[in-house]
Design a protein around this motif. Sequence first.
Motif, PDB file in Angstrom:
ATOM      1  N   PHE A  83       0.831  -1.197   0.000  1.00 25.97           N
ATOM      2  CA  PHE A  83       0.000   0.000   0.000  1.00 25.97           C
ATOM      3  C   PHE A  83       0.868   1.252   0.000  1.00 25.97           C
ATOM      4  CE2 PHE A  83       0.650  -1.657   4.213  1.00 25.97           C
ATOM      5  CZ  PHE A  83       1.023  -0.570   4.983  1.00 25.97           C
ATOM      6  N   ASN A  84       0.260   2.376  -0.357  1.00 22.14           N
ATOM      7  CA  ASN A  84       0.937   3.677  -0.351  1.00 22.14           C
ATOM      8  C   ASN A  84       0.642   4.384   0.956  1.00 22.14           C
ATOM      9  OD1 ASN A  84       1.935   3.463  -2.999  1.00 22.14           O
ATOM     10  ND2 ASN A  84      -0.014   4.183  -3.838  1.00 22.14           N
ATOM     11  N   VAL A  85       1.649   5.093   1.467  1.00 19.97           N
ATOM     12  CA  VAL A  85       1.453   5.932   2.645  1.00 19.97           C
ATOM     13  C   VAL A  85       1.997   7.318   2.350  1.00 19.97           C
ATOM     14  CG1 VAL A  85       1.448   4.074   4.346  1.00 19.97           C
ATOM     15  CG2 VAL A  85       3.600   5.086   3.679  1.00 19.97           C
ATOM     16  N   PRO A  86       1.307   8.343   2.832  1.00 15.05           N
ATOM     17  CA  PRO A  86       1.814   9.697   2.610  1.00 15.05           C
ATOM     18  C   PRO A  86       3.006   9.979   3.521  1.00 15.05           C
ATOM     19  CG  PRO A  86      -0.209   9.746   3.890  1.00 15.05           C
ATOM     20  CD  PRO A  86       0.016   8.327   3.509  1.00 15.05           C
ATOM     21  N   GLY A  87       3.967  10.731   3.000  1.00 12.64           N
ATOM     22  CA  GLY A  87       5.129  11.136   3.776  1.00 12.64           C
ATOM     23  C   GLY A  87       5.298  12.638   3.731  1.00 12.64           C
ATOM     24  N   VAL A  94       4.742   0.683   0.871  1.00 10.79           N
ATOM     25  CA  VAL A  94       5.068  -0.200   1.992  1.00 10.79           C
ATOM     26  C   VAL A  94       4.574  -1.599   1.672  1.00 10.79           C
ATOM     27  CG1 VAL A  94       4.685  -0.637   4.449  1.00 10.79           C
ATOM     28  CG2 VAL A  94       4.878   1.704   3.625  1.00 10.79           C
ATOM     29  N   GLN A  95       5.404  -2.583   2.030  1.00  8.59           N
ATOM     30  CA  GLN A  95       5.001  -3.980   1.924  1.00  8.59           C
ATOM     31  C   GLN A  95       5.204  -4.627   3.293  1.00  8.59           C
ATOM     32  OE1 GLN A  95       7.021  -6.378  -1.031  1.00  8.59           O
ATOM     33  NE2 GLN A  95       6.459  -8.254  -0.008  1.00  8.59           N
ATOM     34  N   ILE A  96       4.136  -5.228   3.815  1.00  7.83           N
ATOM     35  CA  ILE A  96       4.200  -5.883   5.118  1.00  7.83           C
ATOM     36  C   ILE A  96       3.700  -7.318   4.970  1.00  7.83           C
ATOM     37  CG2 ILE A  96       3.406  -5.883   7.512  1.00  7.83           C
ATOM     38  CD1 ILE A  96       2.925  -2.898   7.297  1.00  7.83           C
ATOM     39  N   LYS A  97       4.510  -8.266   5.427  1.00  6.23           N
ATOM     40  CA  LYS A  97       4.089  -9.660   5.498  1.00  6.23           C
ATOM     41  C   LYS A  97       3.610  -9.903   6.931  1.00  6.23           C
ATOM     42  CE  LYS A  97       7.320 -11.291   2.025  1.00  6.23           C
ATOM     43  NZ  LYS A  97       8.498 -12.140   1.763  1.00  6.23           N
ATOM     44  N   THR A 128      -4.366   4.018   7.667  1.00  5.41           N
ATOM     45  CA  THR A 128      -4.430   5.202   8.527  1.00  5.41           C
ATOM     46  C   THR A 128      -3.055   5.702   8.957  1.00  5.41           C
ATOM     47  OG1 THR A 128      -4.599   3.875  10.546  1.00  5.41           O
ATOM     48  CG2 THR A 128      -6.664   4.484   9.445  1.00  5.41           C
ATOM     49  N   THR A 129      -1.990   5.023   8.561  1.00  4.57           N
ATOM     50  CA  THR A 129      -0.648   5.393   9.014  1.00  4.57           C
ATOM     51  C   THR A 129       0.065   6.267   7.993  1.00  4.57           C
ATOM     52  OG1 THR A 129       1.376   4.489   9.958  1.00  4.57           O
ATOM     53  CG2 THR A 129       0.476   3.350   8.046  1.00  4.57           C
ATOM     54  N   THR A 130       1.174   6.847   8.403  1.00  3.43           N
ATOM     55  CA  THR A 130       1.983   7.683   7.516  1.00  3.43           C
ATOM     56  C   THR A 130       3.407   7.147   7.450  1.00  3.43           C
ATOM     57  OG1 THR A 130       2.723   9.171   9.271  1.00  3.43           O
ATOM     58  CG2 THR A 130       0.647   9.725   8.165  1.00  3.43           C
ATOM     59  N   ALA A 131       4.151   7.578   6.464  1.00  2.00           N
ATOM     60  CA  ALA A 131       5.547   7.148   6.302  1.00  2.00           C
ATOM     61  C   ALA A 131       6.392   7.599   7.489  1.00  2.00           C
ATOM     62  CB  ALA A 131       6.119   7.688   4.999  1.00  2.00           C
ATOM     63  N   ASP A 132       6.099   8.771   8.026  1.00  3.17           N
ATOM     64  CA  ASP A 132       6.865   9.266   9.175  1.00  3.17           C
ATOM     65  C   ASP A 132       6.687   8.356  10.393  1.00  3.17           C
ATOM     66  OD1 ASP A 132       7.694  11.403   7.613  1.00  3.17           O
ATOM     67  OD2 ASP A 132       5.982  12.633   8.219  1.00  3.17           O
ATOM     68  N   PHE A 172       8.934  -6.443   6.421  1.00  4.16           N
ATOM     69  CA  PHE A 172       8.549  -5.023   6.383  1.00  4.16           C
ATOM     70  C   PHE A 172       9.507  -4.274   5.464  1.00  4.16           C
ATOM     71  CE2 PHE A 172       6.113  -1.631   8.307  1.00  4.16           C
ATOM     72  CZ  PHE A 172       6.875  -0.523   8.006  1.00  4.16           C
ATOM     73  N   VAL A 173       8.969  -3.716   4.370  1.00  5.28           N
ATOM     74  CA  VAL A 173       9.785  -2.957   3.428  1.00  5.28           C
ATOM     75  C   VAL A 173       9.077  -1.651   3.130  1.00  5.28           C
ATOM     76  CG1 VAL A 173      10.809  -2.925   1.119  1.00  5.28           C
ATOM     77  CG2 VAL A 173      10.646  -5.076   2.355  1.00  5.28           C
ATOM     78  N   MET A 174       9.828  -0.547   3.206  1.00  9.38           N
ATOM     79  CA  MET A 174       9.277   0.760   2.853  1.00  9.38           C
ATOM     80  C   MET A 174      10.218   1.411   1.865  1.00  9.38           C
ATOM     81  SD  MET A 174       7.875   3.931   5.187  1.00  9.38           S
ATOM     82  CE  MET A 174       9.352   4.174   6.114  1.00  9.38           C
ATOM     83  N   GLN A 175       9.674   1.829   0.716  1.00  2.00           N
ATOM     84  CA  GLN A 175      10.504   2.469  -0.323  1.00  2.00           C
ATOM     85  C   GLN A 175      10.050   3.875  -0.589  1.00  2.00           C
ATOM     86  OE1 GLN A 175      10.272  -0.096  -3.705  1.00  2.00           O
ATOM     87  NE2 GLN A 175      11.731  -1.528  -2.863  1.00  2.00           N
TER      88      GLN A 175
END
Length: 175
Positions: A83-87, A94-97, A128-132, A172-175
Amino acid sequence: MAEDNNSLEIEETGGKKKLIIIIAAAVVVVAGIIGFFLFSGSSEEPVETLAEEVPATAAPAANGSSAQVGSALYVAMPRPFVFNVPGASRDRIVQIKVQLLVRGDGNEEVAKKHIPLIEGTLLSVFSTTTADELSTTAGKETLRLTALDKVQDALTSVEGSKVVERVLFTGFVMQ
């Protein structure tokens, strides 16, 4: 005759070298066999010990919620959440297993039966989460605990029990 003595000495040292090589090879083989039995035996013992200890530790929890009954089992979500998260500077992907810790075969079957409900609940929490927030360890832990609360609430409303003991992020991967 002097020539014969020299040739005999050379042959004897060659025999000593062969004997040393044979002894060294035998020592290596014996050490390898001993090492194999030591390492293969030690890997089986903790598995048996853990299998014996889990029911003993789960028995006192039987008085609590049904999420605490039985041996620990893990239910993997069939696919990772992407999913996409705003930063602050830009949006992130973000990819979460996710895997769920449940207690007992009954709760495992209930969790597998309700995977679509669990996936929908997790997606609503993750959106509901953000990149920060996700860039810190505390933010990830908060997200994990929030996900657990929401999944338990959803399953309690459908099944009458919490079913899931923990939500685990196994990737957990965030790009």
